[in-house]
Design a protein around this motif. Structure first.
Motif, PDB file in Angstrom:
ATOM      1  N   ARG A 102       0.836  -1.206   0.000  1.00  0.00           N
ATOM      2  CA  ARG A 102       0.000   0.000   0.000  1.00  0.00           C
ATOM      3  C   ARG A 102       0.869   1.254   0.000  1.00  0.00           C
ATOM      4  N   ILE A 103       1.972   1.222   0.737  1.00  0.00           N
ATOM      5  CA  ILE A 103       2.880   2.374   0.744  1.00  0.00           C
ATOM      6  C   ILE A 103       3.487   2.572  -0.642  1.00  0.00           C
ATOM      7  N   ALA A 104       3.927   1.485  -1.280  1.00  0.00           N
ATOM      8  CA  ALA A 104       4.514   1.591  -2.620  1.00  0.00           C
ATOM      9  C   ALA A 104       3.511   2.157  -3.613  1.00  0.00           C
ATOM     10  N   GLU A 105       2.256   1.718  -3.508  1.00  0.00           N
ATOM     11  CA  GLU A 105       1.219   2.233  -4.408  1.00  0.00           C
ATOM     12  C   GLU A 105       0.979   3.713  -4.164  1.00  0.00           C
ATOM     13  N   ARG A 106       0.983   4.137  -2.902  1.00  0.00           N
ATOM     14  CA  ARG A 106       0.782   5.554  -2.576  1.00  0.00           C
ATOM     15  C   ARG A 106       1.953   6.398  -3.078  1.00  0.00           C
ATOM     16  N   VAL A 107       3.168   5.860  -2.955  1.00  0.00           N
ATOM     17  CA  VAL A 107       4.346   6.570  -3.448  1.00  0.00           C
ATOM     18  C   VAL A 107       4.251   6.782  -4.958  1.00  0.00           C
ATOM     19  N   ARG A 108       3.853   5.757  -5.687  1.00  0.00           N
ATOM     20  CA  ARG A 108       3.724   5.881  -7.139  1.00  0.00           C
ATOM     21  C   ARG A 108       2.734   6.987  -7.496  1.00  0.00           C
ATOM     22  N   ARG A 109       1.625   7.010  -6.811  1.00  0.00           N
ATOM     23  CA  ARG A 109       0.605   8.015  -7.119  1.00  0.00           C
ATOM     24  C   ARG A 109       1.101   9.413  -6.789  1.00  0.00           C
ATOM     25  N   LEU A 110       1.816   9.553  -5.703  1.00  0.00           N
ATOM     26  CA  LEU A 110       2.379  10.864  -5.359  1.00  0.00           C
ATOM     27  C   LEU A 110       3.418  11.303  -6.383  1.00  0.00           C
ATOM     28  N   ASP A 157       3.350  10.604  -9.430  1.00  0.00           N
ATOM     29  CA  ASP A 157       2.596  10.985 -10.626  1.00  0.00           C
ATOM     30  C   ASP A 157       1.870  12.309 -10.452  1.00  0.00           C
ATOM     31  N   GLY A 158       1.998  12.913  -9.276  1.00  0.00           N
ATOM     32  CA  GLY A 158       1.387  14.212  -9.044  1.00  0.00           C
ATOM     33  C   GLY A 158      -0.032  14.174  -8.527  1.00  0.00           C
ATOM     34  N   GLU A 159      -0.527  12.994  -8.143  1.00  0.00           N
ATOM     35  CA  GLU A 159      -1.886  12.911  -7.618  1.00  0.00           C
ATOM     36  C   GLU A 159      -1.962  13.504  -6.216  1.00  0.00           C
ATOM     37  N   GLN A 160      -3.119  14.059  -5.898  1.00  0.00           N
ATOM     38  CA  GLN A 160      -3.368  14.579  -4.557  1.00  0.00           C
ATOM     39  C   GLN A 160      -3.975  13.455  -3.715  1.00  0.00           C
ATOM     40  N   VAL A 161      -3.159  12.769  -2.963  1.00  0.00           N
ATOM     41  CA  VAL A 161      -3.624  11.642  -2.156  1.00  0.00           C
ATOM     42  C   VAL A 161      -3.132  11.796  -0.722  1.00  0.00           C
ATOM     43  N   ASP A 162      -3.768  11.070   0.168  1.00  0.00           N
ATOM     44  CA  ASP A 162      -3.384  11.101   1.568  1.00  0.00           C
ATOM     45  C   ASP A 162      -2.028  10.421   1.742  1.00  0.00           C
ATOM     46  N   ALA A 163      -1.055  11.164   2.264  1.00  0.00           N
ATOM     47  CA  ALA A 163       0.298  10.635   2.421  1.00  0.00           C
ATOM     48  C   ALA A 163       0.593  10.229   3.853  1.00  0.00           C
ATOM     49  N   SER A 183       6.892  17.969   3.291  1.00  0.00           N
ATOM     50  CA  SER A 183       7.127  19.415   3.246  1.00  0.00           C
ATOM     51  C   SER A 183       8.565  19.787   3.598  1.00  0.00           C
ATOM     52  N   GLY A 184       9.350  18.819   4.063  1.00  0.00           N
ATOM     53  CA  GLY A 184      10.716  19.111   4.485  1.00  0.00           C
ATOM     54  C   GLY A 184      11.708  19.042   3.350  1.00  0.00           C
ATOM     55  N   HIS A 185      12.961  18.722   3.701  1.00  0.00           N
ATOM     56  CA  HIS A 185      14.052  18.598   2.727  1.00  0.00           C
ATOM     57  C   HIS A 185      14.296  17.113   2.443  1.00  0.00           C
ATOM     58  N   HIS A 186      14.673  16.812   1.208  1.00  0.00           N
ATOM     59  CA  HIS A 186      14.760  15.413   0.780  1.00  0.00           C
ATOM     60  C   HIS A 186      16.021  15.150  -0.034  1.00  0.00           C
ATOM     61  N   LEU A 187      16.468  13.914   0.055  1.00  0.00           N
ATOM     62  CA  LEU A 187      17.530  13.419  -0.820  1.00  0.00           C
ATOM     63  C   LEU A 187      17.069  12.082  -1.383  1.00  0.00           C
ATOM     64  N   GLY A 188      16.924  12.019  -2.709  1.00  0.00           N
ATOM     65  CA  GLY A 188      16.469  10.795  -3.349  1.00  0.00           C
ATOM     66  C   GLY A 188      17.602   9.815  -3.586  1.00  0.00           C
ATOM     67  N   LEU A 189      17.300   8.533  -3.377  1.00  0.00           N
ATOM     68  CA  LEU A 189      18.252   7.449  -3.613  1.00  0.00           C
ATOM     69  C   LEU A 189      17.534   6.341  -4.369  1.00  0.00           C
ATOM     70  N   VAL A 190      18.190   5.776  -5.355  1.00  0.00           N
ATOM     71  CA  VAL A 190      17.640   4.626  -6.074  1.00  0.00           C
ATOM     72  C   VAL A 190      18.710   3.550  -6.130  1.00  0.00           C
ATOM     73  N   VAL A 191      18.385   2.376  -5.619  1.00  0.00           N
ATOM     74  CA  VAL A 191      19.316   1.255  -5.595  1.00  0.00           C
ATOM     75  C   VAL A 191      18.873   0.260  -6.652  1.00  0.00           C
ATOM     76  N   ARG A 192      19.776  -0.138  -7.531  1.00  0.00           N
ATOM     77  CA  ARG A 192      19.445  -1.133  -8.558  1.00  0.00           C
ATOM     78  C   ARG A 192      19.604  -2.532  -7.992  1.00  0.00           C
ATOM     79  N   ALA A 193      18.925  -2.761  -6.893  1.00  0.00           N
ATOM     80  CA  ALA A 193      18.911  -4.064  -6.231  1.00  0.00           C
ATOM     81  C   ALA A 193      17.712  -4.050  -5.288  1.00  0.00           C
ATOM     82  N   PRO A 194      17.081  -5.200  -5.050  1.00  0.00           N
ATOM     83  CA  PRO A 194      15.891  -5.222  -4.202  1.00  0.00           C
ATOM     84  C   PRO A 194      16.231  -5.252  -2.714  1.00  0.00           C
ATOM     85  N   ALA A 195      15.313  -4.733  -1.924  1.00  0.00           N
ATOM     86  CA  ALA A 195      15.335  -4.901  -0.465  1.00  0.00           C
ATOM     87  C   ALA A 195      16.651  -4.526   0.188  1.00  0.00           C
TER      88      ALA A 195
END
Length: 407
Positions: free
Chosen positions: A173-181, A183-189, A197-209
């Protein structure tokens, strides 16, 4: 339910209908074992080449037929409206059939075949009752048809419920909510338990878990972690805080502790929901560049131009043709020229530093750079940026089969 022809009071007609129903039902009840066997024989003929032979299934099927016949006789006796609810053995057997991978279409067909067999006995017994008017028989058969439709509707719901995917986990459910966010949807986060609303640093790992490593990184830089696994090949993560994330601290930790086997893309620090999306896309672009399997962590700022070029097939082909192919000797790559260019660019165009890095003389570096310009037929000062992108893409494995096209 049945309409009795002839004269008499309404009360008398009603009692007469009930008497006729009871008589027909009693005649059917006397043949109940025979009806059950006939239905089971018909159902057996529908099993095909791979019949189910598990004891629990066979017992459930016999019990469902027995209860179904009893229920059908009751509907004949008192009508569909006054009959007790359908026996629980029927939906129980539908669920069991679903668990044994029996299709819904076959389940529905079995209900229809069972009804047909039962009605054949109804017709036989009705024919032996001369006082039963045709209208009464028609209404009895209509009631059976109504019951069948309700049973099929219930069976369809039970079968689909049994075969439907399990309820999504909280992580899903969290992963689905993240995808929608994203995509720019207005959903309950609120389910994320993360402040957008704070500061963020994105990370993407090309490996699972890779959650354990990411939690360690988050703790090291005092950032709140949001991590999801959108598929079996990636982990998306954000480090969040009220103040800007110390990116230098992140890079130091990654350099010391991040395993080479887990390719990592690092975005740039950004604020607010739009920054949350942007830093993720930056990290995605950086992570996608690791085509060579080196597993090195890549920061978006360091590879932004390369990441953009890597998405353009026309640009990739053009860079190879304009800058890399001319630098190839016959039948092989001209390694000294490439090594010299990489050292030269790494030294910000300082030839002396390039000499020291390569362990060759200044004249050797000058000669090699002159050779590059001759082959490219272009001054190095005017094509340095494009040449650096081409060399970086080659290093990342985008041009694995480069040979001298002029040979």
């Amino acid at each position: 339910m049945f309409a009795i022809g002839g004269t008499g009071s309404s009360r008398g007609n009603s009692r007469g209908v009930r008497d006729q129903r009871s008589q027909l039902a009693e005649r059917l009840r006397a043949r109940a074992p025979e009806i059950q066997r006939a239905i089971l024989d018909r159902l057996g003929g529908l099993e095909g080449d791979t019949p189910v032979r598990e004891p629990d299934y066979l017992h459930g099927l016999r019990e469902a037929v027995r209860k179904g016949v009893e229920y059908g006789i009751e509907v004949v006796a008192v009508g569909a409206e006054r009959a007790e609810p359908a026996p629980l053995a029927l939906p129980a057997q539908v669920r069991l059939a679903a668990r044994h991978r029996i299709s819904l279409a076959l389940v529905i067909r079995r209900f229809t075949v069972a009804k047909g067999s039962f009605q054949q006995f109804v017709l036989e017994e009705a024919a032996a009752m001369p006082d039963l008017a045709p209208a009464q028989l028609t209404e009895a058969l209509t009631a059976q048809e109504c019951v069948l439709q309700q049973l099929i509707a219930n069976a369809t719901e039970e079968h689909r419920r049994e075969t439907s995917p399990p309820a999504p986990t909280r992580e899903a459910r969290i992963a689905e909510r993240v995808r929608r966010l994203l995509d720019g949807e207005q959903v309950d986060a609120s389910i994320l338990e993360y402040d957008l609303s704070g500061h963020h640093l994105g990370l993407v790992v090309r490996a699972p878990a890779e959650h354990t490593l990411l939690r360690q990184l988050g703790a090291a830089v005092d950032g709140r972690l949001l991590a999801v696994a959108p598929n079996e090949a990636e982990t998306w993560a954000w480090l969040g805080a009220r103040r800007p994330i110390d990116l230098d601290a992140v890079l130091r930790w990654v350099k010391e502790a991040w395993p080479a086997a887990a390719p990592l893309g690092i975005g740039e620090v950004a604020a607010g929901p739009s920054g949350w999306r942007r830093t993720h896309r930056q990290a995605q672009a950086a992570a996608a560049l690791d085509r060579s399997g080196s597993g090195a962590a890549l920061r978006y700022r360091d590879v932004a131009m390369i990441a953009a070029a890597a998405k353009d097939p026309l640009l990739i082909a053009s860079l190879q043709e304009m800058y890399l192919a001319p630098l190839a000797e016959k039948g092989h790559r001209d390694v000294p020229l490439r090594e010299t260019l990489r050292a030269y660019f790494a030294a910000d165009g300082n030839a002396s530093s390039a000499c020291s890095a390569l362990g060759v003389s200044r004249q050797t570096v000058a000669n090699r750079l002159l050779t590059v310009e001759e082959r490219l037929q272009h001054p190095l000062s005017k094509c340095a940026d494009a040449l650096q992108v081409a060399l970086s893409l080659e290093e990342l494995g985008y041009f694995p089969d480069l040979t001298d096209s002029r040979s």
